[in-house]
Design a protein around this motif. Structure first.
Motif, PDB file in Angstrom:
ATOM      1  N   ASP A   1       0.859  -1.104  -0.062  1.00 19.88           N
ATOM      2  CA  ASP A   1       0.140   0.080   0.300  1.00 19.88           C
ATOM      3  C   ASP A   1       0.828   1.338  -0.015  1.00 19.88           C
ATOM      4  O   ASP A   1       1.465   1.574   1.103  1.00 19.88           O
TER       5      ASP A   1
ATOM      6  N   SER B   1       2.738  -6.784   5.859  1.00 21.17           N
ATOM      7  CA  SER B   1       2.125  -7.875   5.922  1.00 21.17           C
ATOM      8  C   SER B   1       1.554  -8.230   4.473  1.00 21.17           C
ATOM      9  O   SER B   1       1.190  -7.469   3.783  1.00 21.17           O
TER      10      SER B   1
ATOM     11  N   THR C   1      -2.267  -7.113   3.757  1.00 18.50           N
ATOM     12  CA  THR C   1      -2.605  -5.714   3.911  1.00 18.50           C
ATOM     13  C   THR C   1      -1.633  -4.840   3.116  1.00 18.50           C
ATOM     14  O   THR C   1      -2.050  -3.613   2.538  1.00 18.50           O
TER      15      THR C   1
ATOM     16  N   ARG D   1       0.264  -3.310   4.452  1.00 17.90           N
ATOM     17  CA  ARG D   1       1.088  -2.186   5.417  1.00 17.90           C
ATOM     18  C   ARG D   1       1.933  -2.964   6.550  1.00 17.90           C
ATOM     19  O   ARG D   1       2.118  -4.208   6.353  1.00 17.90           O
TER      20      ARG D   1
END
Length: 403
Positions: A283, A298, A301, A303
């Motif tokens: 991200d 992660s 995610t 993030r």
């Protein structure tokens, strides 16, 4: 001549005392602020015990108020200007999570007795709270009530001495053995979906980072040329400003700011982590209070890793005991940090250097690890002694041939 008032048993009532229609008793007085107050009791003896306390408080200049423990704690936290932001947030978290909605939190400060606090700690222990958590709560409750003493709200601090039964020995602290350390890392490799996080756990183990320092580490903090890790902040994930979120702040203490030289193993793990990092669909807009390009991301995610995910994977690793020959104890990120500290101590690392690497403010914390002795460490030291004897030219074996 004034008629002396009596109760239903014919006992003369003092000034301010009164028996009610339901035969309970009441005592009225004027406080130091000029307000009328009253207390109630089921018997005259009980009333007079309370009355004697009030008279004593008045003579000492104590001002009885209706403030609750919750309100007193909030006042205390507002007055602590010298607390690090991370410590203050930590205290706020534990207060909201464990005290705010409890019975004792809603009690008036003037009504709290030592037994109330002892029972509160006992109930938390029964719910599975560790001695370490109780110590944190005590660091909030005790000074808050001490402030009430200083403000003449209560005569003495009911929290005094309430942690005597919760010694450090109750908080089991241990380091992994070399065998357990290898087993821990081997289990991560053995799980395909977990093996991608192998470098992260190895770095946590080798560098002795706190979990919030690990989560907050960015590539700007890692100098692969100088082989150094710059620990200058941390990232938490908990309730903040009314919602659960990531937020960054300074290290736990000023001593937490440090530069850790990489060992060859650490350097290799960062190289492996860089390879994993490029495989992740990151991200790119994600940042925490200005920090971005986090080292440990992660795969789900894109993030930075969450503290709960790191702990949850460790519980999964331990749950493999039923299928493995070597059994692992319960694991936490702090156990890995403690293991790193013990390894450095066992290697003969200078204690001031060890204190710096671990980011301990108080050298007594480091000394507790430095002086930590277990069977494995004793055996290794005895092996060193035996090796020294064998390598000494004047050494003569004690064993003799008795014929």
């Amino acid at each position: 001549m004034a008629i002396k008032r009596k109760d239903h048993k014919g006992r003369i009532l003092r000034k301010g005392e009164q028996q009610r229609e339901n035969r309970t008793y009441m005592y009225r007085w004027t406080n130091s602020e000029g307000r009328r107050e009253c207390i109630y009791a089921n018997s005259l003896d009980e009333l007079r015990k309370k009355e004697d306390e009030i008279i004593k408080e008045i003579s000492l200049g104590v001002s009885r108020t209706l403030i609750t423990l919750n309100e007193q704690i909030e006042i205390y936290l507002m007055t602590k200007r010298n607390l690090a932001n991370s410590t203050k947030e930590n205290y706020n978290y534990y207060y909201r999570h464990s005290v705010k909605d409890s019975r004792i939190g809603k009690m008036k400060v003037i009504d709290i007795r030592k037994s109330d606090i002892l029972l509160f700690y006992h109930d938390l222990e029964e719910k599975g709270y560790s001695a370490g958590t109780l110590k944190i709560l005590h660091k909030i409750i005790f000074p808050a009530l001490q402030l009430a003493c200083d403000d003449n709200i209560i005569v003495k601090n009911p929290a005094n001495g309430c942690m005597k039964e919760y010694s450090e020995d109750m908080e089991k602290k241990y380091a992994l053995t070399f065998e357990e350390e290898k087993e821990f890392l081997d289990r991560i490799k053995a799980r395909p979906r977990m093996s991608r996080y192998y470098p992260m756990y190895a770095i946590m183990l080798y560098a002795g980072l706190r979990i919030s320092e690990l989560v907050g580490l960015t590539w700007d903090d890692v100098d692969m040329y100088k082989k150094e890790i710059n620990i200058n902040h941390q990232v938490q994930y908990r309730m903040f400003n009314g919602k659960v979120q990531y937020y960054a702040n300074e290290t736990k203490t000023n001593a937490g700011k440090r530069i850790i030289p990489m060992t060859n193993d650490m350097y290799q793990m960062f190289l492996e982590q860089r390879k994993e990092w490029f495989k992740i669909d990151r991200d790119l807009d994600f940042e925490v209070d200005g920090y971005k390009n986090f080292v440990f991301i992660s795969h789900l995610t894109g993030r930075c890793m969450s503290h709960n995910s790191i702990r949850r994977m460790m519980r999964t690793i331990v749950s493999m005991n039923q299928e493995r020959e070597i059994q692992l104890p319960d694991l936490s990120p702090h156990i890995l940090r403690h293991t790193c500290c013990c390894r450095l101590a066992e290697s003969g690392c200078d204690i001031k250097v060890l204190q710096y690497i671990m980011g301990h403010t108080d050298i007594r914390t480091t000394m507790r690890v430095y002086n930590h002795v277990d069977v494995g460490r004793i055996k290794r030291e005895m092996d060193k002694l035996e090796q020294l004897h064998q390598n000494t030219p004047i050494y003569t074996p004690i064993v003799q041939n008795y014929m």
